[in-house]
Design a protein around this motif. Structure first.
Motif, PDB file in Angstrom:
ATOM      1  N   ALA A   1      -0.348   4.228   2.158  1.00  0.00           N
ATOM      2  CA  ALA A   1      -1.686   4.807   1.956  1.00  0.00           C
ATOM      3  C   ALA A   1      -2.706   4.077   2.831  1.00  0.00           C
ATOM      4  O   ALA A   1      -2.714   2.849   2.911  1.00  0.00           O
ATOM      5  CB  ALA A   1      -2.085   4.703   0.497  1.00  0.00           C
ATOM      6  N   LEU A   2      -3.598   4.832   3.483  1.00  0.00           N
ATOM      7  CA  LEU A   2      -4.553   4.257   4.420  1.00  0.00           C
ATOM      8  C   LEU A   2      -5.934   4.034   3.821  1.00  0.00           C
ATOM      9  O   LEU A   2      -6.848   3.563   4.516  1.00  0.00           O
ATOM     10  CB  LEU A   2      -4.673   5.168   5.652  1.00  0.00           C
ATOM     11  CG  LEU A   2      -3.394   5.327   6.483  1.00  0.00           C
ATOM     12  CD1 LEU A   2      -3.640   6.278   7.639  1.00  0.00           C
ATOM     13  CD2 LEU A   2      -2.910   3.980   6.988  1.00  0.00           C
ATOM     14  N   ASP A   3      -6.107   4.374   2.541  1.00  0.00           N
ATOM     15  CA  ASP A   3      -7.426   4.241   1.923  1.00  0.00           C
ATOM     16  C   ASP A   3      -7.511   3.027   0.996  1.00  0.00           C
ATOM     17  O   ASP A   3      -8.451   2.911   0.214  1.00  0.00           O
ATOM     18  CB  ASP A   3      -7.771   5.508   1.147  1.00  0.00           C
ATOM     19  CG  ASP A   3      -6.743   5.798   0.049  1.00  0.00           C
ATOM     20  OD1 ASP A   3      -5.675   5.154   0.046  1.00  0.00           O
ATOM     21  OD2 ASP A   3      -7.015   6.690  -0.795  1.00  0.00           O
ATOM     22  N   ARG A   4      -6.526   2.127   1.088  1.00  0.00           N
ATOM     23  CA  ARG A   4      -6.490   0.990   0.166  1.00  0.00           C
ATOM     24  C   ARG A   4      -7.287  -0.196   0.726  1.00  0.00           C
ATOM     25  O   ARG A   4      -7.335  -0.427   1.931  1.00  0.00           O
ATOM     26  CB  ARG A   4      -5.040   0.550  -0.086  1.00  0.00           C
ATOM     27  CG  ARG A   4      -4.134   1.654  -0.608  1.00  0.00           C
ATOM     28  CD  ARG A   4      -4.430   2.005  -2.050  1.00  0.00           C
ATOM     29  NE  ARG A   4      -3.695   3.169  -2.507  1.00  0.00           N
ATOM     30  CZ  ARG A   4      -2.431   3.166  -2.926  1.00  0.00           C
ATOM     31  NH1 ARG A   4      -1.739   2.044  -2.930  1.00  0.00           N
ATOM     32  NH2 ARG A   4      -1.863   4.290  -3.330  1.00  0.00           N
ATOM     33  N   ARG A   5      -7.857  -0.950  -0.174  1.00  0.00           N
ATOM     34  CA  ARG A   5      -8.554  -2.193   0.156  1.00  0.00           C
ATOM     35  C   ARG A   5      -8.095  -3.255  -0.834  1.00  0.00           C
ATOM     36  O   ARG A   5      -7.922  -2.975  -2.022  1.00  0.00           O
ATOM     37  CB  ARG A   5     -10.076  -2.006   0.059  1.00  0.00           C
ATOM     38  CG  ARG A   5     -10.894  -3.246   0.411  1.00  0.00           C
ATOM     39  CD  ARG A   5     -12.385  -2.993   0.193  1.00  0.00           C
ATOM     40  NE  ARG A   5     -12.860  -1.895   1.012  1.00  0.00           N
ATOM     41  CZ  ARG A   5     -13.286  -2.033   2.266  1.00  0.00           C
ATOM     42  NH1 ARG A   5     -13.298  -3.233   2.815  1.00  0.00           N
ATOM     43  NH2 ARG A   5     -13.707  -0.979   2.946  1.00  0.00           N
TER      44      ARG A   5
ATOM     45  N   ALA B   1       0.812  -1.216   0.000  1.00  0.00           N
ATOM     46  CA  ALA B   1       0.000   0.000   0.000  1.00  0.00           C
ATOM     47  C   ALA B   1       0.842   1.261   0.000  1.00  0.00           C
ATOM     48  O   ALA B   1       0.300   2.366  -0.191  1.00  0.00           O
ATOM     49  CB  ALA B   1      -0.919   0.008   1.214  1.00  0.00           C
TER      50      ALA B   1
ATOM     51  N   ALA C   1      -8.910  -4.203   4.511  1.00  0.00           N
ATOM     52  CA  ALA C   1      -8.725  -2.765   4.319  1.00  0.00           C
ATOM     53  C   ALA C   1      -7.638  -2.261   5.257  1.00  0.00           C
ATOM     54  O   ALA C   1      -7.436  -2.802   6.352  1.00  0.00           O
ATOM     55  CB  ALA C   1     -10.029  -2.020   4.582  1.00  0.00           C
ATOM     56  N   MET C   2      -6.944  -1.222   4.836  1.00  0.00           N
ATOM     57  CA  MET C   2      -5.839  -0.694   5.623  1.00  0.00           C
ATOM     58  C   MET C   2      -6.253  -0.244   7.025  1.00  0.00           C
ATOM     59  O   MET C   2      -5.496  -0.453   7.975  1.00  0.00           O
ATOM     60  CB  MET C   2      -5.162   0.450   4.863  1.00  0.00           C
ATOM     61  CG  MET C   2      -4.371  -0.002   3.652  1.00  0.00           C
ATOM     62  SD  MET C   2      -3.061  -1.194   4.068  1.00  0.00           S
ATOM     63  CE  MET C   2      -2.021  -0.164   5.122  1.00  0.00           C
ATOM     64  N   PRO C   3      -7.419   0.386   7.238  1.00  0.00           N
ATOM     65  CA  PRO C   3      -7.789   0.740   8.617  1.00  0.00           C
ATOM     66  C   PRO C   3      -7.850  -0.468   9.544  1.00  0.00           C
ATOM     67  O   PRO C   3      -7.464  -0.379  10.716  1.00  0.00           O
ATOM     68  CB  PRO C   3      -9.174   1.394   8.450  1.00  0.00           C
ATOM     69  CG  PRO C   3      -9.144   1.967   7.076  1.00  0.00           C
ATOM     70  CD  PRO C   3      -8.379   0.969   6.260  1.00  0.00           C
TER      71      PRO C   3
END
Length: 349
Positions: A311-315, A308, A329-331
């Motif tokens: 990046a924190l918005d990746r799935r 990723a 998902a990254m979160p």
């Protein structure tokens, strides 16, 4: 599919001292290890142990020095007699067995790999490797091919004519593993098998064991005091403290859901990104929205974070053997990286 239970330990107690039966009654009435030692000079080695050892898996029993792990493994082949309880192997309680059955158990059903190698110095590597077969009355000429096969498999092909003192520590431990494999036993007992080795050699031996296990699917009971080693090797992890099981489960589950402050302290400083796998935190079913790529369910979180690029918005779509089984998902990954109790909080207590 549920794995078969190869061996079971049921309500096992071990008390060391002059009158263990009387001490057992005190323990069952609620007396703890320190009080038992102080009032009766008896040592509570194991307390109400219940563990199932599944066929084809590595069961790791871990704990600090004095936790009872080496005492426990020696009950599996009755090198130590329990004060109370049952030890079942293939459904039979071996505590009912006579000496001839126990000899057969130790020669044929269970092999043991020791911390200190336990090679006979006056015998060659080949003779040490075939020792279990030799004790069954099989002649060297008849076990030589089998012994050489396993020496080759552990990376010691061509070393059969050497003696133990001519080998490094790592090579000697490879002989110990080859000896256990040559015996063709149903269960391998490994008591701190790699703890006497240098760190790099130890890592190599762990990788060798996993490589062999991926091919052979042996039933292995592995004793260690090292959590990193336990997390790397275990299909089922049993954590002991003061002779009692504090928690047992699949290692990922223990890391994500420690059941006791003792376990929380144990796992606080682990590199969770390197140990946790996608399968432990993924969501099942088709991913919602767009995906940035695909990952395998056995990938560690560190590799997904690298994919990723921060990046924190990746799935990502999660695959098992090429087929989609869910998403991650990254979160969710970031949440999984936060331990329930940090090492700083542990230090303040």
């Amino acid at each position: 599919m549920t794995k078969n239970i190869k061996a079971s330990i049921r309500h096992l107690y071990k008390i060391f001292g002059a009158d263990p039966e009387a001490a057992l009654e005190r323990v069952k009435a609620g007396m703890g290890k320190p009080e038992l030692l102080e009032t009766s000079n008896h040592v509570l080695g194991l307390q109400d142990i219940n563990v199932d050892i599944r066929e084809g898996e590595i069961t790791v029993i871990m704990g600090l020095s004095g936790s009872g792990k080496s005492t426990l493994i020696r009950h599996l082949n009755r090198l130590i007699e329990p004060t109370a309880g049952e030890v079942l192997v293939n459904g039979e309680n071996i505590l009912d067995w006579k000496e001839p059955q126990l000899r057969q158990l130790r020669r044929e059903t269970m092999s043991m790999v020791f911390q200190k190698f336990a090679l006979l110095p006056h015998r060659t590597v080949l003779e040490n490797t075939g020792m279990a077969l030799a004790t069954r009355g099989i002649k060297k000429a008849d076990f030589e091919a089998e012994a050489n096969k396993w020496l080759e498999r552990v990376g010691l092909g061509g070393n059969g004519g050497q003696y133990p003192h001519q080998l490094s520590g790592g090579m000697q431990q490879r002989v110990g593993i080859a000896r256990a494999l040559t015996s063709n036993s149903e269960i391998m007992l490994m008591d701190e098998a790699f703890s006497a080795l240098d760190p790099l050699i130890r890592t190599d031996m762990q990788s060798l064991l996993l490589e062999l296990q991926d091919e052979l699917h042996k039933t292995i009971v592995f004793i260690t005091h090292d959590l990193d080693e336990a997390l790397k090797l275990a299909d089922h992890l049993v954590i002991l403290n003061d002779g009692s099981v504090i928690q047992q489960d699949e290692p990922q589950a223990i890391l994500l859901n420690p059941a006791d402050p003792y376990i929380e302290d144990f796992v606080a400083d682990i590199n969770r990104a390197r140990v946790l796998r996608v399968r432990s935190i993924m969501s099942e079913g088709a991913p919602e929205g767009e995906v940035a790529g695909e990952v395998d369910l056995n990938d560690n979180l560190e590799s997904v974070i690298a994919k990723a690029e921060g990046a924190l918005d990746r799935r990502y779509r999660v695959l098992r053997k090429g087929a989609p089984v869910g998403s991650v998902a990254m979160p969710a990954i970031m949440r999984a990286l936060v331990p329930r109790r940090s090492s700083g909080e542990t230090a303040k207590r």
